[in-house]
Design an enzyme around this catalytic site. Structure first.
Site, PDB file in Angstrom:
ATOM      1  N   ASP A 152      -1.006  -3.829  -2.531  1.00  0.00           N
ATOM      2  CA  ASP A 152      -0.565  -3.993  -3.908  1.00  0.00           C
ATOM      3  C   ASP A 152      -0.162  -2.630  -4.456  1.00  0.00           C
ATOM      4  OD1 ASP A 152      -0.462  -6.195  -6.074  1.00  0.00           O
ATOM      5  OD2 ASP A 152      -1.226  -4.438  -7.122  1.00  0.00           O
ATOM      6  N   GLN A 153       0.774  -2.644  -5.381  1.00  0.00           N
ATOM      7  CA  GLN A 153       1.235  -1.410  -6.001  1.00  0.00           C
ATOM      8  C   GLN A 153       1.256  -1.585  -7.511  1.00  0.00           C
ATOM      9  OE1 GLN A 153       5.497  -0.044  -5.962  1.00  0.00           O
ATOM     10  NE2 GLN A 153       4.596   1.572  -4.698  1.00  0.00           N
TER      11      GLN A 153
END
Length: 193
Positions: A70-71
Site C-alpha cells: 500500500d502507498q
C-alpha cells in the site's frame, strides 16, 4: 517445493513492477477496507493496509506466499489518497506545489502454512516544483493520474512536476518496493534466481 506467489492487489502498477522479477505469480483482490483509523499516521496506515491485504488473500490461499502493498502520500502528516477524479487531482496538486511529501510505500509478505510474516516500509521523499495552475491542468489532461496516490505518475510525464526524489528503493514511488519485496520473498523461501 516452490510455493505459489500471489500479489494481493488490483493495481496494474504493482503487477507491472512484480513482473520485473520474472517470477510466476497470480493476482487476487484483497477486498480490504482502506479507510484510515482515527488518528492513524500515513506511515501506520500504509503498513497496516499492506499487512491486511496480504493476510486477506493468505487466508484464502494458506499454502501461497502472498505479497500485500500500500502507498500513502504524506503531506505534513496528512494522508493523501487516490484522487479518483479531475477536480480532486487538481486540488491535491495545488496543495502539493512547492511542498515536500513522503510517499509511504509499505510491503508485507505472508505465508500462513509456514507462519511467515514480514513487513517493511520504503519512504520516498519527493519535492514538488512550484507549479502553475496551467501546468497542473496540462499535466492532468495529458496523464489523468486519478488512480495514483498524490495525483502524479513519476514513471511518466509526472516526473516533470518534481524537483527531486530521494529513495533507497527506486521502484517504491511507483507502488511496490522491489528491493524489500525481493528480500522478503527470499526469506519466505522463494528462489528468485
Amino acid at each position: 517445493m516452490q510455493r505459489t506467489v500471489i500479489l494481493a492487489s488490483t493495481s496494474r502498477y504493482r503487477r507491472e513492477l512484480l513482473t520485473r522479477l520474472r517470477l510466476p505469480f497470480d493476482v487476487h483482490s484483497p477486498e480490504v477496507d482502506e479507510t484510515p483509523l482515527s488518528g492513524e499516521t500515513p506511515h501506520d496506515l500504509a503498513v497496516r493496509l499492506a499487512l491486511e491485504k496480504a493476510n486477506a488473500v493468505a487466508v484464502r490461499f494458506p499454502e501461497a506466499v502472498v505479497i500485500g502493498s500500500d502507498q500513502v502520500a504524506d503531506l505534513a502528516g496528512e494522508a493523501l489518497g487516490k484522487p479518483g477524479d479531475h477536480a480532486r487531482a487538481t486540488a491535491q496538486l495545488r496543495r502539493m506545489r512547492g511542498q515536500t511529501l513522503i510517499f509511504q510505500t509499505a510491503v508485507a509478505v505472508v505465508c500462513k502454512a509456514t507462519s511467515f510474516v514480514q513487513r517493511d516500509i520504503a519512504p520516498v521523499r519527493v519535492v514538488f516544483r512550484d507549479l502553475s495552475d496551467a501546468a497542473i491542468e496540462h499535466y492532468l489532461q495529458a496523464e489523468q493520474p486519478y488512480d495514483c496516490a498524490g495525483s502524479a505518475k513519476s514513471e511518466g510525464l509526472g516526473i516533470a512536476l518534481l524537483d527531486s526524489i530521494d529513495s533507497d528503493d527506486p521502484s517504491a514511488l511507483v507502488g511496490l518496493p522491489l528491493i524489500r519485496t525481493s528480500r522478503m520473498l527470499r526469506a519466505a523461501g522463494v528462489d528468485l534466481l
